[in-house]
Design an enzyme around this catalytic site. Sequence first.
Site, mmCIF file in Angstrom:
data_model
loop_
_atom_site.group_PDB
_atom_site.id
_atom_site.type_symbol
_atom_site.label_atom_id
_atom_site.label_comp_id
_atom_site.label_asym_id
_atom_site.label_seq_id
_atom_site.Cartn_x
_atom_site.Cartn_y
_atom_site.Cartn_z
ATOM 1 N N ASP A 138 10.815 -1.096 -0.257
ATOM 2 C CA ASP A 138 9.992 -1.962 0.599
ATOM 3 C C ASP A 138 10.735 -3.211 1.023
ATOM 4 O O ASP A 138 10.462 -3.785 2.071
ATOM 5 C CB ASP A 138 8.696 -2.338 -0.117
ATOM 6 C CG ASP A 138 7.758 -1.140 -0.124
ATOM 7 O OD1 ASP A 138 7.913 -0.278 -1.003
ATOM 8 O OD2 ASP A 138 6.924 -1.046 0.792
ATOM 9 N N ARG B 68 0.111 -7.463 4.593
ATOM 10 C CA ARG B 68 0.715 -7.057 3.312
ATOM 11 C C ARG B 68 2.022 -7.848 3.144
ATOM 12 O O ARG B 68 2.784 -7.987 4.106
ATOM 13 C CB ARG B 68 1.004 -5.539 3.262
ATOM 14 C CG ARG B 68 -0.270 -4.700 3.179
ATOM 15 C CD ARG B 68 0.028 -3.252 2.833
ATOM 16 N NE ARG B 68 0.250 -3.060 1.415
ATOM 17 C CZ ARG B 68 0.706 -1.912 0.883
ATOM 18 N NH1 ARG B 68 1.007 -0.892 1.662
ATOM 19 N NH2 ARG B 68 0.867 -1.801 -0.422
ATOM 20 N N ARG C 24 0.481 3.169 5.587
ATOM 21 C CA ARG C 24 1.219 2.484 4.527
ATOM 22 C C ARG C 24 2.639 3.017 4.535
ATOM 23 O O ARG C 24 2.958 3.961 5.253
ATOM 24 C CB ARG C 24 0.546 2.586 3.156
ATOM 25 C CG ARG C 24 -0.238 3.817 2.800
ATOM 26 C CD ARG C 24 0.563 5.091 2.695
ATOM 27 N NE ARG C 24 1.708 4.928 1.797
ATOM 28 C CZ ARG C 24 2.781 5.671 1.809
ATOM 29 N NH1 ARG C 24 2.888 6.669 2.687
ATOM 30 N NH2 ARG C 24 3.771 5.475 0.978
ATOM 31 N N GLY C 25 3.502 2.388 3.708
ATOM 32 C CA GLY C 25 4.924 2.722 3.749
ATOM 33 C C GLY C 25 5.609 1.681 4.627
ATOM 34 O O GLY C 25 5.109 1.344 5.705
ATOM 35 N N GLN D 74 0.012 8.203 -4.109
ATOM 36 C CA GLN D 74 0.787 8.549 -2.906
ATOM 37 C C GLN D 74 1.676 9.772 -3.147
ATOM 38 O O GLN D 74 1.959 10.520 -2.215
ATOM 39 C CB GLN D 74 1.656 7.363 -2.476
ATOM 40 C CG GLN D 74 0.892 6.188 -1.894
ATOM 41 C CD GLN D 74 0.564 5.154 -2.958
ATOM 42 O OE1 GLN D 74 0.383 5.486 -4.126
ATOM 43 N NE2 GLN D 74 0.489 3.900 -2.558
HETATM 44 O O1 MRU Z 1 1.886 0.762 -1.182
HETATM 45 P P1 MRU Z 1 2.644 1.705 -0.301
HETATM 46 O O2 MRU Z 1 2.130 3.102 -0.321
HETATM 47 O O3 MRU Z 1 2.789 1.149 1.105
HETATM 48 O O4 MRU Z 1 4.101 1.733 -0.937
HETATM 49 C C1 MRU Z 1 5.093 2.482 -0.313
HETATM 50 C C2 MRU Z 1 6.368 2.564 -1.066
HETATM 51 O O5 MRU Z 1 6.537 1.964 -2.099
HETATM 52 C C3 MRU Z 1 7.460 3.363 -0.431
HETATM 53 O O6 MRU Z 1 8.306 3.887 -1.404
HETATM 54 C C4 MRU Z 1 8.274 2.453 0.480
HETATM 55 O O7 MRU Z 1 7.440 1.791 1.401
HETATM 56 C C5 MRU Z 1 9.317 3.183 1.203
HETATM 57 S S1 MRU Z 1 8.647 4.076 2.529
HETATM 58 C C6 MRU Z 1 9.893 4.848 3.361
#
Ligand code: MRU
Length: 316
Positions: free
Chosen positions: A216, A82, A48-49, A175
């Site tokens: 994101d 996603r 994720r990220g 997270q």
């Molecule tokens: O749902 P996630 O864990 O994928 O969400 C991630 C985030 O919101 C992060 O802050 C974002 O992807 C930036 S990652 C460098």
Amino acid sequence: MLEPERILRLEADAVVLLDQRLLPLEEVDVRCESAADVAEAIRTMVVRGAPAIGVAAAYALALAAEHGEDLDAADRVLRDSRPTAVNLAWALDEMRDDPTRAHARRIHRDEVERCRRMAAHTADLLSPGTRALTHCNAGGLATGGYGSAVGALLAAWERGLLEHVWVDETRPLLQGARLTAWELEHASIPHAVIADAAAASLMRAGEVDCVITGADRIAASGDTANKIGTYSLAVLARHHGLPFYVVAPSTTVDLRTPDGGAIPIEERDPAEVTERFPARNPAFDVTPAGLISAIVTESGVHRAPFEPALAGAMAV
Ligand code: MRU
């Protein structure tokens, strides 16, 4: 720093992902042998990220090409895994003309390099003794190495500018409490996990100097989607007169999305919030550009008005 290949890599016959659902208790790899496997791993947040899911998709497409899979179908299943982070679509678009493993590896390497550059730009904004607050995980785990917001904290720490990090636990999937705290512990950076709801009173008590988060998707207007709860932090930061910095690579900037209203927000399984009662689980929110002090990309520090600043940065 966590080695990029430890987070995700392409082996001879599989995309191998460090299972982020199990951290920090267990370090287990998940082997994905098809594009559909990688799409499922993205959907279930093994990886994720925003930048990391783009890199995973790039590796998946390279593997699919080597296996003679239907690349249109592979692209589709990955793209649909996603909706909010634009890095996923960006990486798949990039891979289209050259779906090789060398290209996917270059995308991975470039993301890590972009992190190092934006981290250095962000550290330039900070003063000695900074106590920063961050949300979710925008670390190496989220970018494939080094990290965006957490990368900025690493750079600030190396320059002796950082005193302490407040880590929002980040409900519902934690997270912050599981991943960001683990990365900061590895880097020996002083930190403390807080309940998301504790941010306001810490700011009120004068214990926070700035908020630093990842993103994101950043729309042309500068409106920024990030993990649910980011918007509340931006409102709080404005109320308390604190700077709110967004650190993200150009691969997260989407000039084709005019503003935050056009960013698709993922709704996840309500059971992630509670299994006992009806629930609602938007995974992201949009912080209006007007609440953001600066957006930092690998090309530098961008301030309002963001529309020309981002367009200029992307044109370079
Ligand atoms: O749902 P996630 O864990 O994928 O969400 C991630 C985030 O919101 C992060 O802050 C974002 O992807 C930036 S990652 C460098």
